[in-house]
Design a protein around this motif. Structure first.
Motif, PDB file in Angstrom:
ATOM      1  N   PHE A 294      -2.804   6.728  17.199  1.00  0.00           N
ATOM      2  CA  PHE A 294      -1.948   5.559  16.995  1.00  0.00           C
ATOM      3  C   PHE A 294      -0.457   5.892  16.914  1.00  0.00           C
ATOM      4  CE2 PHE A 294      -6.081   4.326  15.131  1.00  0.00           C
ATOM      5  CZ  PHE A 294      -6.323   3.181  15.868  1.00  0.00           C
ATOM      6  N   GLY A 295      -0.108   7.180  16.883  1.00  0.00           N
ATOM      7  CA  GLY A 295       1.298   7.527  16.702  1.00  0.00           C
ATOM      8  C   GLY A 295       1.824   7.035  15.368  1.00  0.00           C
ATOM      9  N   PHE A 296       0.994   7.088  14.349  1.00  0.00           N
ATOM     10  CA  PHE A 296       1.286   6.465  13.055  1.00  0.00           C
ATOM     11  C   PHE A 296       0.953   7.473  11.956  1.00  0.00           C
ATOM     12  CE2 PHE A 296       0.281   3.789   9.383  1.00  0.00           C
ATOM     13  CZ  PHE A 296       1.178   2.728   9.479  1.00  0.00           C
ATOM     14  N   THR A 297       1.937   7.788  11.127  1.00  0.00           N
ATOM     15  CA  THR A 297       1.709   8.724  10.026  1.00  0.00           C
ATOM     16  C   THR A 297       1.290   7.965   8.781  1.00  0.00           C
ATOM     17  OG1 THR A 297       3.350  10.259  10.908  1.00  0.00           O
ATOM     18  CG2 THR A 297       2.736  10.523   8.601  1.00  0.00           C
ATOM     19  N   HIS A 298       0.092   8.266   8.314  1.00  0.00           N
ATOM     20  CA  HIS A 298      -0.477   7.548   7.174  1.00  0.00           C
ATOM     21  C   HIS A 298      -0.722   8.527   6.040  1.00  0.00           C
ATOM     22  CE1 HIS A 298      -3.459   5.663   4.614  1.00  0.00           C
ATOM     23  NE2 HIS A 298      -4.348   6.581   4.965  1.00  0.00           N
ATOM     24  N   ARG A 299      -0.239   8.186   4.853  1.00  0.00           N
ATOM     25  CA  ARG A 299      -0.474   9.017   3.678  1.00  0.00           C
ATOM     26  C   ARG A 299      -0.571   8.118   2.464  1.00  0.00           C
ATOM     27  NH1 ARG A 299       3.873  13.079   0.750  1.00  0.00           N
ATOM     28  NH2 ARG A 299       2.408  14.127  -0.656  1.00  0.00           N
ATOM     29  N   LEU A 300      -1.634   8.294   1.683  1.00  0.00           N
ATOM     30  CA  LEU A 300      -1.753   7.558   0.425  1.00  0.00           C
ATOM     31  C   LEU A 300      -0.776   8.154  -0.582  1.00  0.00           C
ATOM     32  CD1 LEU A 300      -3.285   5.493  -1.399  1.00  0.00           C
ATOM     33  CD2 LEU A 300      -4.791   7.389  -2.026  1.00  0.00           C
ATOM     34  N   GLU A 301       0.065   7.292  -1.166  1.00  0.00           N
ATOM     35  CA  GLU A 301       1.090   7.775  -2.088  1.00  0.00           C
ATOM     36  C   GLU A 301       0.787   7.451  -3.544  1.00  0.00           C
ATOM     37  OE1 GLU A 301       4.973   7.776   0.838  1.00  0.00           O
ATOM     38  OE2 GLU A 301       4.659   6.000  -0.411  1.00  0.00           O
ATOM     39  N   ALA A 302      -0.437   7.030  -3.828  1.00  0.00           N
ATOM     40  CA  ALA A 302      -0.799   6.693  -5.206  1.00  0.00           C
ATOM     41  C   ALA A 302      -0.630   7.883  -6.141  1.00  0.00           C
ATOM     42  CB  ALA A 302      -2.235   6.187  -5.262  1.00  0.00           C
ATOM     43  N   TYR A 303      -0.829   9.082  -5.610  1.00  0.00           N
ATOM     44  CA  TYR A 303      -0.756  10.280  -6.448  1.00  0.00           C
ATOM     45  C   TYR A 303       0.567  11.033  -6.260  1.00  0.00           C
ATOM     46  CZ  TYR A 303      -5.630   8.972  -6.412  1.00  0.00           C
ATOM     47  OH  TYR A 303      -6.798   8.242  -6.496  1.00  0.00           O
ATOM     48  N   VAL A 304       1.502  10.396  -5.572  1.00  0.00           N
ATOM     49  CA  VAL A 304       2.846  10.942  -5.394  1.00  0.00           C
ATOM     50  C   VAL A 304       3.735  10.375  -6.500  1.00  0.00           C
ATOM     51  CG1 VAL A 304       4.852  10.985  -3.845  1.00  0.00           C
ATOM     52  CG2 VAL A 304       2.539  11.140  -2.906  1.00  0.00           C
ATOM     53  N   PRO A 305       4.594  11.187  -7.139  1.00  0.00           N
ATOM     54  CA  PRO A 305       5.505  10.640  -8.153  1.00  0.00           C
ATOM     55  C   PRO A 305       6.278   9.438  -7.614  1.00  0.00           C
ATOM     56  CG  PRO A 305       5.630  13.041  -8.139  1.00  0.00           C
ATOM     57  CD  PRO A 305       4.767  12.649  -6.969  1.00  0.00           C
ATOM     58  N   LYS A 306       6.441   8.438  -8.459  1.00  0.00           N
ATOM     59  CA  LYS A 306       7.016   7.164  -8.019  1.00  0.00           C
ATOM     60  C   LYS A 306       8.337   7.342  -7.285  1.00  0.00           C
ATOM     61  CE  LYS A 306       8.041   2.510  -9.725  1.00  0.00           C
ATOM     62  NZ  LYS A 306       8.040   1.625 -10.916  1.00  0.00           N
ATOM     63  N   GLN A 307       9.185   8.215  -7.789  1.00  0.00           N
ATOM     64  CA  GLN A 307      10.508   8.382  -7.194  1.00  0.00           C
ATOM     65  C   GLN A 307      10.458   9.028  -5.817  1.00  0.00           C
ATOM     66  OE1 GLN A 307       9.364   9.830  -9.897  1.00  0.00           O
ATOM     67  NE2 GLN A 307       9.821  12.045  -9.953  1.00  0.00           N
ATOM     68  N   LYS A 308       9.311   9.619  -5.459  1.00  0.00           N
ATOM     69  CA  LYS A 308       9.174  10.276  -4.160  1.00  0.00           C
ATOM     70  C   LYS A 308       8.401   9.442  -3.142  1.00  0.00           C
ATOM     71  CE  LYS A 308       9.508  15.030  -5.864  1.00  0.00           C
ATOM     72  NZ  LYS A 308       8.869  16.379  -5.876  1.00  0.00           N
ATOM     73  N   ARG A 309       7.918   8.269  -3.549  1.00  0.00           N
ATOM     74  CA  ARG A 309       7.168   7.429  -2.615  1.00  0.00           C
ATOM     75  C   ARG A 309       8.092   6.822  -1.570  1.00  0.00           C
ATOM     76  NH1 ARG A 309       4.060   4.456  -7.516  1.00  0.00           N
ATOM     77  NH2 ARG A 309       2.719   6.215  -8.096  1.00  0.00           N
ATOM     78  N   VAL A 310       7.587   6.747  -0.360  1.00  0.00           N
ATOM     79  CA  VAL A 310       8.350   6.172   0.749  1.00  0.00           C
ATOM     80  C   VAL A 310       7.889   4.749   1.039  1.00  0.00           C
ATOM     81  CG1 VAL A 310       8.932   6.417   3.196  1.00  0.00           C
ATOM     82  CG2 VAL A 310       8.693   8.464   1.748  1.00  0.00           C
ATOM     83  N   TYR A 311       6.566   4.534   1.048  1.00  0.00           N
ATOM     84  CA  TYR A 311       6.007   3.243   1.459  1.00  0.00           C
ATOM     85  C   TYR A 311       5.353   2.466   0.313  1.00  0.00           C
ATOM     86  CZ  TYR A 311       6.710   5.301   6.049  1.00  0.00           C
ATOM     87  OH  TYR A 311       7.264   5.884   7.150  1.00  0.00           O
ATOM     88  N   GLY A 312       5.099   3.121  -0.831  1.00  0.00           N
ATOM     89  CA  GLY A 312       4.537   2.400  -1.962  1.00  0.00           C
ATOM     90  C   GLY A 312       3.224   2.985  -2.452  1.00  0.00           C
ATOM     91  N   TYR A 313       2.813   2.554  -3.631  1.00  0.00           N
ATOM     92  CA  TYR A 313       1.650   3.090  -4.337  1.00  0.00           C
ATOM     93  C   TYR A 313       0.367   3.016  -3.510  1.00  0.00           C
ATOM     94  CZ  TYR A 313      -2.046   3.218  -7.913  1.00  0.00           C
ATOM     95  OH  TYR A 313      -3.177   3.508  -8.638  1.00  0.00           O
ATOM     96  N   PHE A 314       0.079   1.853  -2.937  1.00  0.00           N
ATOM     97  CA  PHE A 314      -1.176   1.648  -2.194  1.00  0.00           C
ATOM     98  C   PHE A 314      -0.856   1.001  -0.855  1.00  0.00           C
ATOM     99  CE2 PHE A 314      -5.465  -0.276  -1.485  1.00  0.00           C
ATOM    100  CZ  PHE A 314      -6.231   0.850  -1.710  1.00  0.00           C
ATOM    101  N   ALA A 315       0.078   1.590  -0.126  1.00  0.00           N
ATOM    102  CA  ALA A 315       0.504   1.003   1.143  1.00  0.00           C
ATOM    103  C   ALA A 315      -0.676   0.885   2.100  1.00  0.00           C
ATOM    104  CB  ALA A 315       1.604   1.848   1.766  1.00  0.00           C
TER     105      ALA A 315
END
Length: 392
Positions: A294-315
């Motif tokens: 898909f040419g799409f980078t997907h990463r769950l950020e729920a376990y990323v520190p809030k200040q380092k999230r790019v797309y959100g907790y449960f994007a």
């Protein structure tokens, strides 16, 4: 006279591989709607469970993404009533069709032979749990004597250690989730007699799982196929020649691939779904595969520190027209679905994202949708206008 089937293609364009994937995953053409949630489960072969619940839990979002607004109670009943499914370790903790029980004999044997565990098993605890389940089951860990010794999540009680060990060994089965707690019963009661065996040797288990993974993916590389049920690459190598999958080359992939021969017989056609996807949806399980297709980078950020999230907790990626066209990080406030952060792949994605949000709001019984932040400020007003039209 029988019409000969067309010979399977050995070279696929990137677009053909993408469409084969979408059809295999139930997003292109008509999914098995008559079979409902159970049909989706059989079609995918595994539906991942996860503790996070924003709009709904992931195992509810997966059939919703394919079938639309199916009732949430209907989803749970489809999984757990009439001995239709069981929970076990596949891609992760997954709901699996009951007929796949024999295929995981290789994993149960591996657990029985495992020399080291993170939790010590107290003397007598295993036999006591089995005895209690035989007399009183099905039971949760709390009903078996308590899940934890303290409030620390890793500090399991002796009965919890014992019942989880029995689950891995296959003597006990998780037959339901009750308030997110596993409900355990003896396998001899929960699994139909015709399936309750470990007769398949490791090679046959792996061969079947590789074939099923290929069917659920449509087309995949060695790594894609291995990841579906978390097999090792060498395990795939040992059986893929006898799996029934056929070797293909895919434009731009740069790696050997295999496809389901039945999927190659007819070109994928039909309507595309427009929907929000759970980050744990099997369409996007494997990040490298998602980027390749898909040419799409997907990463769950729920376990990323809030200040380092790019797309959100449960994007949640937005699927439309067979493409991933944006992301929505959702929340709920009463009967309002809140899009805390929306990321759009240009203005052309606005109608699809609005449609996905409006449908999801209806499904979770929300009467309003509020957008808080849009990555492209100039698209905020068009998105609000389209949402107002759809929710009026």
């Amino acid at each position: 006279m029988t019409t000969p089937r067309p010979r399977p293609a050995t070279e696929l364009s990137a677009d053909e591989a993408r469409r084969l994937t979408l059809r295999a995953q139930g997003f292109l053409g008509a999914p098995p709607r008559r079979a409902g949630v159970r049909g989706i489960l059989r079609h995918l072969g595994a539906i991942q469970l996860d503790t996070i619940s924003v709009l709904a839990r992931s195992h509810e979002l997966v059939p919703y993404a394919r079938l639309g607004a199916v009732g949430r109670k209907t989803v749970e009943n489809a999984y757990w009533r009439d001995t239709h499914a069981f929970e076990y370790w596949s891609h992760a903790a997954c709901i699996l069709p009951i007929e796949e029980w024999p295929h995981f004999a290789f994993r149960r044997r591996a657990y029985r032979n495992r020399p080291h565990w993170n939790h010590e098993l107290p003397d007598g605890a295993y036999d006591e749990v089995i005895k209690q389940l035989r007399a009183e089951g099905p039971l949760t860990a709390t009903e078996l004597g308590g899940a934890k010794k303290t409030n620390d999540w890793w500090d399991w009680s002796g009965s919890k250690v014992a019942v989880e060990r029995a689950l891995m060994y296959g003597e006990v089965v998780c037959v339901e989730r009750r308030g997110w707690k596993r409900v355990y019963d003896l396998a001899e009661r929960a699994i139909p007699e015709a399936l309750l065996h470990d007769e398949l040797d490791d090679t046959e288990c792996l061969r079947r799982l590789v074939r099923l993974a290929g069917q659920s993916l449509g087309v995949g590389t060695r790594a894609d196929i291995a990841d579906y049920h978390r097999l090792k690459g060498e395990q795939v190598d040992a059986v893929i020649a006898d799996s029934g999958l056929v070797p293909v080359t895919v434009e731009g992939w740069g790696k050997p691939a295999w496809a389901d021969p039945a999927a190659l017989e007819t070109p994928p056609r039909g309507r595309h779904r427009t929907t929000l996807l759970s980050p744990f949806d099997s369409l996007i399980w494997e990040r490298a595969r998602t980027e390749r297709i898909f040419g799409f980078t997907h990463r769950l950020e729920a376990y990323v520190p809030k200040q380092k999230r790019v797309y959100g907790y449960f994007a949640m990626p937005v699927l439309a027209g067979g493409r991933l066209v944006g992301r929505v990080d959702p929340a709920r406030e009463g009967r309002t679905l809140v899009a805390k952060q929306v990321t759009l792949d240009g203005a052309k994605a606005v109608p699809a994202v609005a449609q996905a949000l409006a449908e999801a709001a209806t499904w979770v019984d929300c009467t309003d949708v509020r957008v808080e932040r849009v990555d492209a400020p100039d698209l905020r007003e068009p998105l609000a206008t389209e949402l107002a039209r759809l929710t009026a």
